[in-house]
Scaffold this active site. Sequence first.
Site, short mmCIF file in Angstrom:
data_model
loop_
_atom_site.label_atom_id
_atom_site.label_comp_id
_atom_site.label_asym_id
_atom_site.label_seq_id
_atom_site.Cartn_x
_atom_site.Cartn_y
_atom_site.Cartn_z
N HIS A 226 0.82 -1.21 0.00
CA HIS A 226 0.00 0.00 0.00
C HIS A 226 0.85 1.26 0.00
CE1 HIS A 226 -3.92 -2.09 1.46
NE2 HIS A 226 -3.81 -2.07 0.16
N HIS B 125 -5.38 -5.61 -10.63
CA HIS B 125 -4.07 -5.01 -10.31
C HIS B 125 -3.04 -5.22 -11.41
CE1 HIS B 125 -4.60 -3.42 -6.22
NE2 HIS B 125 -5.40 -4.43 -6.01
#
Length: 408
Positions: free
Chosen positions: A257, A388
Site C-alpha cells: 500500500h 491489479h
Amino acid sequence: MPELFDQMQPFFDPRWLRRQIFETIDFYDPQCVDQKNGGFFHCYLDDGTVCDRTTKSLVGTARFIYLFSVGTMLGGPAHWKTIAKHGLRFLDEVMRDRINGGYYWQAEERQVSDDGKDTYGQAFVLLALATATKAGVAEAGPQIKELAQTITAHLWDDAQQLCVAKKSRNWHWTDPYRGQNPNMHLCEAMIAAYEAIGDRAYLETARTLARTVTITLAQQTGGLIWEQYDQNWRPDWVRRAEYAGNEFRLYGYVLGHSIEWSKLLTKIYAYTRESWLLARAKALYHQAWQRAKDDRYGGLIFSITPDGQPLDTYKYYWVMAEGLGASARLAAADPVQQRAYLDNYQWLFNYCWNHLIDHRYGAWYPKLTRSNLRTGYEKSPLNKTDYHPITNEQEAMHVFEKLVPDAL
C-alpha cells in the site's frame, strides 16, 4: 512452462505489455459473463472453471467493468465494450440503491445479501464508471457526478478530510472502524473521474486524500502507511481478532500500500507538478521497497509489524503488480534515479513471469508462500479479477511509450 526470463526479455515493450493485458482478459472472456442473472461470476479455478455461480460482489463487478473498459480503450475486440455495458446494467438494476443512493456491497444472484455502503465499494464503482466513460460508454458519464456527490454527502468526514469506512443502507449508522485503504482507492477513482470528464474538483479531492493519508496520518506512524485507526483517526496498533481474514481490514504496515500510494502520488504530480507529491512518492517507495524486497526467494513480502519485523511474508500478486506500476511511473518522474527504478521493474517483472503468471491457462496466481509455493487452486477468488496486473501493465505501457529508448 517457458524458460526463465533473462535480461533480454521485452518487459519494456508497450506492444508486449498490451498482449499481456489481452491474454489476462482472455482468461475471463467469455466464461465470466452470467447470462442468466446478469453481471459476472466471481470465482475461478486454475483452468477458468467457475467455482461460485451465485455470489455477486460489488467490488468484483466494478473491477470486471474496469477490465473490459481498459481492453476496449487499448483496441480489444468490440464485444468487450458490450461486456462492460453488461456489467454496468447489473450495477444499475441490482446493486444500486435508488432510494438512499450509493451501491450495496453484495448480492446472491439478483437478491441483495449485504446492503452496507462501504467506501471501498463506492470507490470501485466510481473507477468503473470513469473508465467506462473513457472507453466510450456514454451512459456511464452522468453517473460519475451523482456517485461522487453521494460519497461526499454521506461518507466524507470534512473535519478529517477523509472518508469513513462504512455506513448502513440509509446512512444513519457509521461503522467505528477507520482505515486508509478505502481512501486510497477513492483517491485512485477521483483521479480517473478527473481524467474522464475533466472536472478539476475531482483531482483536488484526490490531492486532499493523498495529503491527508501520506503526510498527516503517516507523520503519526513513522512515515510508512499504517492500515487501521480509531474513530478519531489515531493509529490503532492492536491486532484485532474480529478482523482476522478480512482482506479489507488489514493489520500492520502493508508494504504494497505504501508502494501503491507512491504510484498514485506520481499520477497527481503529473497534473499539478507540486514538489511534495514527488518527494513523498519517492520516500514511500524507497522505505517500503527496502523492507519488502526478499533477496532470498525474490518478490516482495506483504507486511511488517509496528516495530518493523516481518509479519506476513507471503507473496501476493497485487503487491508485485503495484510494484511494477510504481517503478515504471517513478522512472518517468525521477530522471536522477531512473536507472534504479528500471532495474527494480525488470527484477520484479522477471519474478512475476517466473512465479506468478500462469503460462498454461492465463492470468496471475493470487498468492504464494515466501518460497514461492502455491497455496490453493482458486486462480481468481472473490474480488480479484486481475485488476491489479492490468492497471499496472497499462501504467507501464504508457511510460514506455514515451521514455527515451536510450534509458532502457
